[in-house]
Design a protein around this motif. Structure first.
Motif, mmCIF file in Angstrom:
data_model
loop_
_atom_site.group_PDB
_atom_site.id
_atom_site.type_symbol
_atom_site.label_atom_id
_atom_site.label_comp_id
_atom_site.label_asym_id
_atom_site.label_seq_id
_atom_site.Cartn_x
_atom_site.Cartn_y
_atom_site.Cartn_z
ATOM 1 N N GLU A 44 0.825 -1.212 0.000
ATOM 2 C CA GLU A 44 0.000 0.000 0.000
ATOM 3 C C GLU A 44 0.855 1.256 0.000
ATOM 4 O O GLU A 44 0.513 2.240 -0.662
ATOM 5 N N THR A 45 2.015 1.209 0.746
ATOM 6 C CA THR A 45 2.889 2.395 0.724
ATOM 7 C C THR A 45 3.452 2.596 -0.680
ATOM 8 O O THR A 45 3.502 3.735 -1.177
ATOM 9 N N ARG B 75 1.265 6.573 -6.654
ATOM 10 C CA ARG B 75 0.132 7.469 -6.887
ATOM 11 C C ARG B 75 0.564 8.907 -6.743
ATOM 12 O O ARG B 75 0.161 9.770 -7.542
ATOM 13 N N ALA B 76 1.420 9.150 -5.711
ATOM 14 C CA ALA B 76 1.878 10.510 -5.488
ATOM 15 C C ALA B 76 2.701 10.992 -6.692
ATOM 16 O O ALA B 76 2.543 12.131 -7.160
ATOM 17 N N VAL C 158 2.545 9.878 -9.751
ATOM 18 C CA VAL C 158 1.641 10.106 -10.882
ATOM 19 C C VAL C 158 0.977 11.464 -10.737
ATOM 20 O O VAL C 158 0.922 12.261 -11.683
ATOM 21 N N ALA C 159 0.558 11.738 -9.531
ATOM 22 C CA ALA C 159 -0.138 13.002 -9.316
ATOM 23 C C ALA C 159 0.813 14.170 -9.563
ATOM 24 O O ALA C 159 0.430 15.176 -10.197
ATOM 25 N N ALA C 160 2.081 13.983 -9.101
ATOM 26 C CA ALA C 160 3.055 15.065 -9.287
ATOM 27 C C ALA C 160 3.281 15.305 -10.785
ATOM 28 O O ALA C 160 3.300 16.460 -11.243
ATOM 29 N N ARG C 161 3.432 14.146 -11.479
ATOM 30 C CA ARG C 161 3.690 14.307 -12.927
ATOM 31 C C ARG C 161 2.520 14.980 -13.617
ATOM 32 O O ARG C 161 2.685 15.867 -14.441
ATOM 33 N N ILE C 162 1.371 14.542 -13.238
ATOM 34 C CA ILE C 162 0.177 15.144 -13.863
ATOM 35 C C ILE C 162 0.137 16.629 -13.557
ATOM 36 O O ILE C 162 -0.129 17.457 -14.443
ATOM 37 N N ASP C 163 0.479 16.935 -12.307
ATOM 38 C CA ASP C 163 0.461 18.352 -11.926
ATOM 39 C C ASP C 163 1.468 19.140 -12.744
ATOM 40 O O ASP C 163 1.168 20.246 -13.246
#
Lengths: 251, 87, 219
Positions: free
Chosen positions: C122-123, C129-130, C132-137
């Motif tokens: 899960e970590t 996920r983090a 991915v989110a950063a890249r998307i951002d």
């Protein structure tokens, strides 16, 4: 009229010797010990590593019943050493009681005075022995001169304690088991006789009435199953209470 | 004359036996009253306790059986007396 | 009717009761009906009633043979139980309990291990996920910046064009106005010349025309 003749009480309790000095009651008690031994031998031989089944399951249920329902509430976990004694007491008394309702045998071995007398004398000896072993002579002092009683009252209390602890206990233990089983036996005999007289009697009109005592007989037989178990349980739990009380003085 | 006195003795014994049977019945009947009330009261109270505190039911049941055993002993002694004098 | 026959013998008086007219000595019982056949009697012998049986002692009395057989049976059984039957049963029950407890514990340990794995997974998942989110951002912000740049560029171009157009328009407007002013001044000086006979000062005319036109435009 009905030719109802109740046999003399000895008629329904005494048995012709099978061979000299061995009668039906002796046979039942020997058989009870034998059956109990066989059950526990079979249980001991069964594979114990898997979930218990059949005879082994039955034997383990008895062991756990004695441990959880008889020893734990009365002696606590320190009384676990008494499991074999109380277990044999319970299973022996139960197997002596139960023939009272088994057809053909129809005689509880405990409905005679000898067996209850022996068992309660044994319990009596055991609990007094345990008292002396655990408390020495202090056992007599603790049981005859209970602490917390004003000194003058000992004149009154000590004889009462003596009678109730050393005389009434074995007496009531004997009489309770014996009288319960005897009463059940006499009740069964009474209703069986009544049924027989009504059904086989001279009067045809009374034959249908015979069904009433017959139903009572069936009901009492079912009741005797309960009594056989309950008396074995009560005898054993009282033995446990007496032994536990002798091992640990009252607080 | 002697024969009559023997007959009288016989009937006297019969009357005694009847009297003994009657008093035996009486003894048992009287002995059953107290324990009857006692056991009824005891079991009633135990049921009440078990209904109030179902988690203590096991302990209450054990104590109830002990109490019943002690109370019942009186009735059983009456029964033994009944057998001793009546039969 | 009962008849009593009294006889005197060596044992004192004896009474024999007989029912008159009845079958003398009739009975449906024999000694075989008794629980205990008295010593020296054969089972077939007829008896008056069950009273003739050996009634024995009181039913409360313990019988020695039952006592000894029962006690012997119980003592043997209890000793067997104490030294042989119960310990065996107990040992195997304890062994099974221990094995069950062990299995429980190992299951517990395995469950804990599985839980650890799940948590590490899960970590990792959360990390991914983090990221991915950063890249998307990041991508989104680049797009945003580019868009803003393009937008400003376009806006600048539009503004430049608009300025040029408005300058053109102003120039045309000024030229037209100058032409209109010259024409108006010419017309006005001509009219004044015709009216007065002399030519007015062209500077004054052009100034007046300018003033008039300015007021007109501003109104």
């Amino acid at each position: 009229m009905l030719a109802l003749e109740f046999p003399p009480i000895n008629e329904i309790l005494r048995w012709q010797d099978v061979f000299p000095s061995f009668n039906k009651v002796a046979a039942i008690s020997v058989l009870a010990a034998l059956i109990a031994s066989v059950i526990f031998i079979i249980a001991g031989n069964a594979d114990g590593s898997k979930a218990p089944r059949g005879v082994r399951n039955f034997a383990e249920a008895i062991v756990e019943f004695v441990e959880n329902q008889i020893i734990m509430p009365t002696m606590g976990s320190s009384g676990r050493g008494w499991t074999p004694f109380l277990l044999s007491l319970f299973s022996f008394i139960y197997l002596c009681n139960v023939p009272g309702i088994i057809p053909i045998i129809q005689m509880p071995a405990t409905a005679r005075m000898a067996l209850p007398l022996f068992l309660s004398l044994l319990v009596w000896v055991v609990f007094i022995g345990v008292g002396f072993k655990h408390q020495g002579l202090g056992y007599l002092k603790n049981s005859l001169f209970p602490p917390g009683v004003p000194a003058p009252l000992y004149i009154l209390v000590t004889p009462i304690e003596f009678i109730s602890t050393f005389l009434v206990r074995p007496f009531s233990l004997t009489v309770r088991l014996f009288a319960n089983m005897l009463a059940g036996h006499i009740l069964l005999v009474t209703f069986a006789l009544l049924t027989k007289e009504l059904v086989q009697g001279d009067s045809v009109a009374l034959i249908p009435v015979g069904i009433l005592p017959f139903f009572m007989l069936v009901f009492l037989t079912a009741f005797e199953v309960l009594v056989a178990f309950l008396q074995a349980y009560i005898f054993t739990i009282l033995a446990a209470v007496y032994i536990g009380g002798a091992a640990h003085p009252e607080h | 004359m002697e024969a009559f006195s023997i007959l009288a003795q016989l009937t006297d014994e019969g009357a005694k036996a009847a009297e003994a049977a009657g008093s035996a019945g009486f003894a048992y009947g009287l002995a059953a009253i107290g324990p009857g009330i006692g056991i009824g009261y005891l079991v009633g109270k135990s049921v009440e306790a078990m209904a109030r505190q179902p988690e203590a039911a096991g302990m209450v049941r054990t104590t109830m059986f002990l109490g019943i055993a002690f109370t019942e002993a009186l009735a059983l002694i009456g029964f033994v007396v009944f057998i001793l004098i009546g039969l | 009717m009962l008849r009593a026959v009294v006889t005197y013998g060596s044992e004192g008086p004896q009474v024999l009761l007989t029912a008159e007219g009845g079958e003398e000595g009739y009975s449906e019982y024999t000694f075989a009906d008794c629980a205990i056949i008295p010593d020296g009697e054969s089972p077939g012998t007829k008896i008056e009633s069950l009273e003739a049986c050996d009634e024995g002692p009181s039913p409360i009395m313990p019988e020695a043979k039952e006592f000894f057989w029962g006690s012997g049976a119980f003592v043997v059984f209890a000793l067997l139980m104490r030294f042989f039957l119960y310990p065996r049963l107990r040992r195997s029950m304890d062994a099974r309990d221990a094995s069950i407890r062990e299995a429980h514990e190992s299951a517990e340990a395995e469950r804990d291990a599985a839980r650890g794995e799940v948590s590490s997974y899960e970590t990792a998942l959360a990390e991914v996920r983090a990221e991915v989110a950063a890249r998307i951002d990041a991508a989104r912000s680049t797009v945003e910046q580019e868009r803003a740049a393009r937008l400003s560029e376009t806006n600048e171009a539009i503004a430049a064009r608009r300025a040029a157009a408005s300058a053109e328009v102003d120039a045309a407007h000024g030229a037209a106005r100058a032409q209109v002013g010259t024409a108006v001044a010419t017309v006005a000086s001509r009219a004044v010349e015709l009216a007065t006979g002399r030519a007015p000062d062209p500077n004054a005319v052009s100034r007046a025309v300018d003033e008039l036109m300015n007021t007109g435009v501003s109104q």
